[in-house]
Motif scaffolding. Sequence first.
Motif, short mmCIF file in Angstrom:
data_model
loop_
_atom_site.label_atom_id
_atom_site.label_comp_id
_atom_site.label_asym_id
_atom_site.label_seq_id
_atom_site.Cartn_x
_atom_site.Cartn_y
_atom_site.Cartn_z
N VAL A 23 1.01 -0.34 -0.10
CA VAL A 23 0.33 -0.03 -0.06
C VAL A 23 0.85 1.44 0.17
N ILE A 50 1.43 -5.29 3.69
CA ILE A 50 0.55 -6.00 3.68
C ILE A 50 0.93 -7.31 4.84
N GLU A 52 -0.40 -10.46 6.33
CA GLU A 52 -1.18 -11.26 6.27
C GLU A 52 -3.00 -11.52 7.36
N GLY A 53 -3.64 -10.91 6.62
CA GLY A 53 -4.93 -10.61 7.51
C GLY A 53 -5.53 -9.41 7.69
N GLU A 54 -4.41 -8.65 7.20
CA GLU A 54 -4.23 -6.89 7.73
C GLU A 54 -4.84 -6.25 6.36
N SER A 55 -6.03 -4.94 6.98
CA SER A 55 -6.48 -4.94 5.94
C SER A 55 -6.08 -3.82 5.19
N LEU A 56 -5.98 -3.26 3.79
CA LEU A 56 -5.06 -2.04 3.48
C LEU A 56 -5.00 -1.05 4.16
N GLU A 57 -6.06 0.07 4.73
CA GLU A 57 -6.85 0.79 5.52
C GLU A 57 -5.23 0.49 6.65
N HIS A 58 -5.54 -0.50 7.78
CA HIS A 58 -5.12 -0.82 8.66
C HIS A 58 -3.39 -0.79 8.10
N CYS A 59 -3.15 -1.33 7.09
CA CYS A 59 -1.36 -1.38 6.79
C CYS A 59 -0.93 0.36 6.46
N GLU A 61 -2.19 2.46 7.72
CA GLU A 61 -2.01 3.21 9.64
C GLU A 61 -0.69 2.80 9.83
#
Length: 66
Positions: A23, A50, A52-59, A61
């Motif tokens: 990202v 990113i 594993e299991g992480e959302s694009l937004e959280h990554c 951030e």
Amino acid sequence: MKRIFINDDNLQEDELDFEVIRVKGLIINSNGEILLAHNNNTYQFPGGHIDEGESLEHCLEREIKE
């Protein structure tokens, strides 16, 4: 979201054994300045891989905080 595929080795789809998802973010401050990261003699927008299991937004951030 924009998807970019880089295949410098000209591999066929059946020759691929992994996929890397990254990202990137565009950050502009109140003075109209753009934040860039300097890495390997190039300038890039901040971001990274990113988990594993992480959302694009959280990554994004997490990577910006790092």
